[in-house]
Design an enzyme around this catalytic site. Structure first.
Site, PDB file in Angstrom:
ATOM      1  N   LYS A 121       1.290  -1.053   0.582  1.00  0.00           N
ATOM      2  CA  LYS A 121      -0.241  -0.291   0.304  1.00  0.00           C
ATOM      3  C   LYS A 121       0.401   1.356   0.093  1.00  0.00           C
ATOM      4  O   LYS A 121       0.705   2.261  -0.457  1.00  0.00           O
ATOM      5  CB  LYS A 121      -1.220   0.280   1.012  1.00  0.00           C
ATOM      6  N   ASP A 139      -5.857   0.810   0.730  1.00  0.00           N
ATOM      7  CA  ASP A 139      -5.662   1.391   2.716  1.00  0.00           C
ATOM      8  C   ASP A 139      -7.139   1.022   3.237  1.00  0.00           C
ATOM      9  O   ASP A 139      -8.635   0.224   2.156  1.00  0.00           O
ATOM     10  CB  ASP A 139      -5.865   2.639   2.970  1.00  0.00           C
TER      11      ASP A 139
END
Length: 215
Positions: A121, A139
């Site tokens: 991420k 996220d």
DNA sequence: CTCCCGATAT
DNA sequence: ATATCAGGAG
């Protein structure tokens, strides 16, 4: 489960609701963005920006993070939370950047994940925002929105969610979609009180219809 | 899966 | 009081 044509409608709505969605982590270069993103784990971006405003004055280069003691760096980021892991990772990351990369941040996503504390991420956020590489970072907001809409399964892990999002979204829209989904999740499809009554996607939203029925 | 963790919203 | 916040590592 959501159909692809319904997802394409979602993309259109995201754009109409948040046409200027952008990265809200304040930074002036790729290195600062990497530090800010690492700090942002389990913290609001507002809080991160408050801390980095002073942090980036004091620490400008990887060498600056190595010069001070670990305790001093911990103190400088303490209010963020998870500060011991983050301080340790930032130090190790800077060491690695200096010794193995000549102080220059690689622009490759998989190369970035080799750094301590940098997962997929965080790497996606850096390459997309700092290097213009299309990426769809998943996220907490992106995952929640995807699952509520029924665009993926509830049991899917973040990699499966990212795969589905990439397959159903044109590559040139990955980065924009990532930002719009974050704004949508942060300001509209919120974790605690999602604004289902005023949601333009209610008629195709699995979770929204369930919530409206209960109330 | 658990742990790391302070600040903020509800 | 409790849930959540631009997650990652073991």
């Amino acid at each position: 489960m959501l159909r692809k044509t319904e997802w394409q409608h979602c993309l259109q709505v995201f754009e109409e609701m948040f046409p200027d969605a952008h990265c809200e982590l304040v930074h002036q270069n790729p290195f600062e963005l990497l530090i800010a993103t690492l700090l942002s784990a389990q913290a609001t971006d507002v809080h991160v920006n408050k801390v980095t405003a002073e942090l980036f004055q004091k620490y400008r280069t990887p060498e600056d993070y190595i010069r001070v003691s670990l305790e001093e760096l911990e103190n400088d980021i303490r209010s963020i939370g998870l500060y011991r892991n983050k301080a340790k990772n930032i130090r190790a990351l800077c060491e690695m950047l200096i010794t193995e990369y000549n102080g220059i941040l690689p622009e490759d996503r998989d190369e970035l994940t080799k750094f301590p504390g940098v997962g997929r991420k965080t790497a996606n956020v850096v390459v997309s925002n700092a290097f213009g590489v299309p990426a769809l970072a998943v996220d907490t907001h992106v995952e929640r929105v995807s699952k509520r809409l029924g665009m993926c399964r509830w049991k899917d892990n973040v990699m499966q969610v990212e795969d589905k999002l990439m397959r159903w979204t044109p590559r040139e829209e990955w980065t924009n979609t990532h930002h719009r989904m974050i704004f949508f999740g942060r300001y509209h499809c919120k974790a605690q009180n999602p604004n289902c009554p005023e949601c333009p996607l209610l008629d195709l939203c699995r979770e929204g219809k369930k919530r409206m029925r209960v109330k």
